[in-house]
Motif scaffolding. Sequence first.
Motif, PDB file in Angstrom:
ATOM      1  N   HIS A  14      32.773 -18.182   9.787  1.00  0.00           N
ATOM      2  CA  HIS A  14      33.115 -17.297   8.664  1.00  0.00           C
ATOM      3  C   HIS A  14      34.046 -17.971   7.648  1.00  0.00           C
ATOM      4  O   HIS A  14      33.773 -17.921   6.441  1.00  0.00           O
ATOM      5  CB  HIS A  14      33.737 -15.989   9.171  1.00  0.00           C
ATOM      6  N   LEU A  50      26.666 -11.227   3.306  1.00  0.00           N
ATOM      7  CA  LEU A  50      26.416 -11.019   4.740  1.00  0.00           C
ATOM      8  C   LEU A  50      25.861  -9.617   4.994  1.00  0.00           C
ATOM      9  O   LEU A  50      24.997  -9.441   5.858  1.00  0.00           O
ATOM     10  CB  LEU A  50      27.688 -11.257   5.548  1.00  0.00           C
ATOM     11  N   MET A  74      22.302 -18.997   2.381  1.00  0.00           N
ATOM     12  CA  MET A  74      22.146 -17.601   2.765  1.00  0.00           C
ATOM     13  C   MET A  74      20.899 -17.068   2.095  1.00  0.00           C
ATOM     14  O   MET A  74      20.701 -17.278   0.895  1.00  0.00           O
ATOM     15  CB  MET A  74      23.370 -16.799   2.342  1.00  0.00           C
TER      16      MET A  74
END
Length: 160
Positions: A14, A50, A74
Amino acid sequence: MSDIVVRVALPEDHAFLAACMGGLQEAEIEVEANRSSVDESAEPHLNWVLGQVAAKDGAVFVAEFQGQRVGCLMCTMGEDNGEYVKPKHRRYGYVNDLYVGQKARGTGTADALMQAAEDYFREKGLTNMRLGVLSENQRARSFYERLGWHSYEQVYRKNL
């Protein structure tokens, strides 16, 4: 390129992912005046992406080069609404964010991350991918074009 390992992100990544979002924001600030500062945007943007990854059957990949984390990608899935796109092409993969740290640029890390996204979406049965890139980001545009990407749709903006 054989020294590059791409893997699915883990919870312990993270802070690294937040740093990547900060690096991406710094790069975009150079070409787009409307970007927020890194301090106020990196962590909130990461958390938003996320959430999108979780909601839209996406994935987060981390690249390691010579044992160090050096980049991330991502991606999520999207779908065209309406009937104007043939049904088999309506669902698409979307690259939300791609970042490679300065020291790893030119090593093939971005190529490996993009390949991981392509493989992920192929496994999902998708026939195409999309991404957004700032018009003034010539370096990124050249990179994507080298990988076979082409302009599909353009968004115009007028400041008021």
